[in-house]
Design a protein around this motif. Structure first.
Motif, PDB file in Angstrom:
ATOM      1  N   ALA A   7       0.916  -1.708  -0.491  1.00  0.00           N
ATOM      2  CA  ALA A   7      -0.662   0.257   0.167  1.00  0.00           C
ATOM      3  C   ALA A   7       1.435   1.039  -0.102  1.00  0.00           C
ATOM      4  CB  ALA A   7      -0.987   0.384   1.051  1.00  0.00           C
ATOM      5  N   VAL A   8       1.503   1.627   0.834  1.00  0.00           N
ATOM      6  CA  VAL A   8       2.919   2.292   0.586  1.00  0.00           C
ATOM      7  C   VAL A   8       4.158   1.240   0.659  1.00  0.00           C
ATOM      8  CG1 VAL A   8       3.572   4.104   2.304  1.00  0.00           C
ATOM      9  CG2 VAL A   8       1.430   3.766   1.939  1.00  0.00           C
ATOM     10  N   ARG A  87      -4.543  11.958  -5.094  1.00  0.00           N
ATOM     11  CA  ARG A  87      -4.542  11.321  -3.739  1.00  0.00           C
ATOM     12  C   ARG A  87      -6.195  11.933  -3.874  1.00  0.00           C
ATOM     13  NH1 ARG A  87      -3.446  17.238  -2.791  1.00  0.00           N
ATOM     14  NH2 ARG A  87      -1.537  16.357  -2.902  1.00  0.00           N
ATOM     15  N   ARG A  88      -7.036  12.357  -4.297  1.00  0.00           N
ATOM     16  CA  ARG A  88      -8.363  12.356  -4.320  1.00  0.00           C
ATOM     17  C   ARG A  88      -8.688  10.532  -4.574  1.00  0.00           C
ATOM     18  NH1 ARG A  88      -9.597  16.485  -8.567  1.00  0.00           N
ATOM     19  NH2 ARG A  88      -8.869  18.439  -7.620  1.00  0.00           N
ATOM     20  N   ARG A  89      -8.034   9.825  -5.462  1.00  0.00           N
ATOM     21  CA  ARG A  89      -8.466   8.889  -6.646  1.00  0.00           C
ATOM     22  C   ARG A  89      -7.705   7.485  -5.267  1.00  0.00           C
ATOM     23  NH1 ARG A  89      -7.465   9.790 -12.638  1.00  0.00           N
ATOM     24  NH2 ARG A  89      -9.479  11.273 -13.004  1.00  0.00           N
ATOM     25  N   ARG A  90      -6.876   7.859  -5.116  1.00  0.00           N
ATOM     26  CA  ARG A  90      -6.257   6.023  -4.049  1.00  0.00           C
ATOM     27  C   ARG A  90      -5.856   7.086  -2.821  1.00  0.00           C
ATOM     28  NH1 ARG A  90      -3.273   4.466  -9.033  1.00  0.00           N
ATOM     29  NH2 ARG A  90      -2.141   3.020  -7.538  1.00  0.00           N
ATOM     30  N   ILE A  91      -5.760   7.769  -2.486  1.00  0.00           N
ATOM     31  CA  ILE A  91      -5.104   7.777  -1.011  1.00  0.00           C
ATOM     32  C   ILE A  91      -6.961   8.520  -0.262  1.00  0.00           C
ATOM     33  CG2 ILE A  91      -3.993   9.512   0.829  1.00  0.00           C
ATOM     34  CD1 ILE A  91      -2.024   9.583  -1.232  1.00  0.00           C
ATOM     35  N   GLY A  92      -7.228   7.650   1.245  1.00  0.00           N
ATOM     36  CA  GLY A  92      -8.258   8.008   2.116  1.00  0.00           C
ATOM     37  C   GLY A  92      -6.938   9.102   2.615  1.00  0.00           C
ATOM     38  N   ASP A 165      -6.070   3.060  -1.954  1.00  0.00           N
ATOM     39  CA  ASP A 165      -5.545   2.219  -1.561  1.00  0.00           C
ATOM     40  C   ASP A 165      -5.162   2.065  -0.392  1.00  0.00           C
ATOM     41  OD1 ASP A 165      -5.280   1.921  -4.284  1.00  0.00           O
ATOM     42  OD2 ASP A 165      -3.347   2.556  -4.922  1.00  0.00           O
ATOM     43  N   VAL A 166      -4.471   3.528   0.600  1.00  0.00           N
ATOM     44  CA  VAL A 166      -4.774   3.320   1.666  1.00  0.00           C
ATOM     45  C   VAL A 166      -5.211   4.487   2.350  1.00  0.00           C
ATOM     46  CG1 VAL A 166      -2.930   4.656   1.330  1.00  0.00           C
ATOM     47  CG2 VAL A 166      -2.368   4.107   3.378  1.00  0.00           C
ATOM     48  N   VAL A 167      -5.793   4.552   3.239  1.00  0.00           N
ATOM     49  CA  VAL A 167      -5.999   5.712   4.089  1.00  0.00           C
ATOM     50  C   VAL A 167      -5.251   6.210   5.018  1.00  0.00           C
ATOM     51  CG1 VAL A 167      -7.627   6.728   6.165  1.00  0.00           C
ATOM     52  CG2 VAL A 167      -8.488   4.826   4.248  1.00  0.00           C
ATOM     53  N   LEU A 168      -5.042   7.188   4.751  1.00  0.00           N
ATOM     54  CA  LEU A 168      -4.416   7.997   6.397  1.00  0.00           C
ATOM     55  C   LEU A 168      -4.319   9.070   7.545  1.00  0.00           C
ATOM     56  CD1 LEU A 168      -1.670   9.473   2.771  1.00  0.00           C
ATOM     57  CD2 LEU A 168      -0.987   7.003   4.655  1.00  0.00           C
ATOM     58  N   ALA A 169      -4.270   9.000   8.374  1.00  0.00           N
ATOM     59  CA  ALA A 169      -4.890   9.935   9.354  1.00  0.00           C
ATOM     60  C   ALA A 169      -4.127  10.133  10.754  1.00  0.00           C
ATOM     61  CB  ALA A 169      -6.193   8.512   9.748  1.00  0.00           C
ATOM     62  N   ASP A 170      -4.412  11.721  10.928  1.00  0.00           N
ATOM     63  CA  ASP A 170      -3.507  12.464  11.568  1.00  0.00           C
ATOM     64  C   ASP A 170      -4.023  12.756  12.694  1.00  0.00           C
ATOM     65  OD1 ASP A 170      -1.396  13.377  13.288  1.00  0.00           O
ATOM     66  OD2 ASP A 170      -1.449  15.260  10.952  1.00  0.00           O
ATOM     67  N   GLU A 171      -4.025  11.698  14.175  1.00  0.00           N
ATOM     68  CA  GLU A 171      -4.335  11.963  15.415  1.00  0.00           C
ATOM     69  C   GLU A 171      -5.766  12.399  15.236  1.00  0.00           C
ATOM     70  OE1 GLU A 171      -3.426  12.054  18.468  1.00  0.00           O
ATOM     71  OE2 GLU A 171      -0.692  12.929  17.553  1.00  0.00           O
ATOM     72  N   PRO A 172      -6.711  11.408  14.856  1.00  0.00           N
ATOM     73  CA  PRO A 172      -7.511  10.726  14.519  1.00  0.00           C
ATOM     74  C   PRO A 172      -8.780  11.182  15.766  1.00  0.00           C
ATOM     75  CG  PRO A 172      -7.344   8.736  14.234  1.00  0.00           C
ATOM     76  CD  PRO A 172      -5.726   9.200  14.708  1.00  0.00           C
ATOM     77  N   THR A 173      -8.551  10.949  16.901  1.00  0.00           N
ATOM     78  CA  THR A 173      -9.372  10.943  17.903  1.00  0.00           C
ATOM     79  C   THR A 173      -8.943  11.605  18.734  1.00  0.00           C
ATOM     80  OG1 THR A 173      -7.836   9.014  19.011  1.00  0.00           O
ATOM     81  CG2 THR A 173      -9.685   7.962  18.052  1.00  0.00           C
ATOM     82  N   GLY A 174      -7.750  12.833  18.288  1.00  0.00           N
ATOM     83  CA  GLY A 174      -7.134  14.570  19.342  1.00  0.00           C
ATOM     84  C   GLY A 174      -8.612  14.886  19.417  1.00  0.00           C
ATOM     85  N   ASN A 175      -9.045  14.889  18.773  1.00  0.00           N
ATOM     86  CA  ASN A 175     -10.318  15.706  19.384  1.00  0.00           C
ATOM     87  C   ASN A 175     -11.851  15.561  19.880  1.00  0.00           C
ATOM     88  OD1 ASN A 175      -9.232  18.153  19.337  1.00  0.00           O
ATOM     89  ND2 ASN A 175      -9.391  18.797  16.896  1.00  0.00           N
TER      90      ASN A 175
END
Ligand SMILES: Nc1ncnc2c1ncn2[C@@H]1O[C@H](COP(=O)(O)OP(=O)(O)OP(=O)(O)O)[C@@H](O)[C@H]1O
Ligand SMILES: [Mg+2]
Length: 247
Positions: A7-8, A87-92, A165-175
């Motif tokens: 994936a990456v 990015r729009r097509r292949r990365i969330g 292909d992949v979901v990238l999440a930056d501190e998704p629970t931070g808030n």
């Protein structure tokens, strides 16, 4: 995605900010592989380079050197325009502060990347995401009419709507408060299993990282270790603190 590609895949990735005496090497010659379908996390202290790493993988930031492949495609060689479309097509993407468009309903936010790409939403897939994420009764609400947990679930549906292909999440629970954070983690795990979409999240929170099956420890822009979580927050916390103590 090319079936045999991870994936990456990141090779010798380097990024610095500033110049001369003010130069800071934030990501230092990193190698990293996220297998297809995997759910893994990067943990590190504030300032260790987690967001910078994620933004590089998402091609939101250009590296100084090194290569980044997503689903086998060399994103580090793309122009800004190509990267935007890719990015729009292949990365969330999922961010700490949700990043929803305030004037669009939940349903419109979920389908926005597809509409921008002039792609027809896969109705059965989107309906199933909405159902899994418990958003059925909220689709006509604006973000301001949703709780934090609901907003983040809309962001997750948006991230997965185009079968990336992949979901990238930056501190998704931070808030989020702890119950909403726990519920989001469970949903990410179950969506990873049901859709087969790879997930890479960065966090300093052991409970959130335990949603992933493997954790990579980032310190001062370099990976200093990795371990399997067993989905056990206590174990993740112990390993993370031990690594920080060994600084
Ligand atoms: N655009 C920039 N210009 C200069 N320095 C930057 C820039 N972006 C990040 N940095 C620096 O790079 C380092 C890593 O930042 P980054 O945001 O990647 O850390 P992080 O691990 O995500 O931290 P946090 O847990 O606080 O979100 C920090 O020292 C930060 O100040
Ligand atoms: Mg960050």
């Amino acid at each position: 995605m090319n079936d045999s590609s991870p994936a990456v895949q990141v090779d010798k990735l380097h990024k610095s900010f500033g110049a001369g005496d003010a130069r800071v090497d934030v990501i230092r010659d990193l190698d990293f592989t996220l297998p297809r379908g995997a759910f893994e996390a990067v943990m590190g202290a504030s300032g260790s380079g987690k967001s910078t790493f994620l933004h590089l993988v998402a091609a939101l930031l250009a590296p100084d050197r090194g290569e980044i492949r997503v689903g086998g495609e060399l994103v580090s060689a793309m122009s800004d325009r190509e990267a935007t479309v890719f990015r729009r097509r292949r990365i969330g993407l999922v961010f700490q502060d949700f990043n929803l468009v305030p004037t669009l309903t939940a349903a419109e936010n979920i389908e926005l990347p597809l509409l921008l790409d002039r792609a027809r939403p896969d109705r059965a897939h989107v309906d199933s995401l909405v159902e899994t994420l418990g958003l059925g009764g909220r689709l006509s609400h604006l973000p301001s009419q949703l709780s934090g947990g609901e907003r983040q679930r809309v962001a997750v549906a948006r991230a997965l709507a185009g079968n990336p292909d992949v979901v990238l999440a930056d501190e998704p629970t931070g808030n989020l408060d702890s119950p909403a954070a726990r519920s989001l983690c469970e949903l990410l795990r179950s969506l990873n299993a049901s859709t087969g979409c790879a997930i890479l999240l960065v966090t300093h929170d052991p409970v959130t990282a335990a949603a992933a099956s493997r954790v990579h420890l980032l310190r001062d822009g370099a990976f200093v270790g990795a371990f399997d979580t067993g989905h056990d927050p206590a174990l993740v916390s112990e390993r993370y603190l031990a690594a920080a103590g060994g600084k």
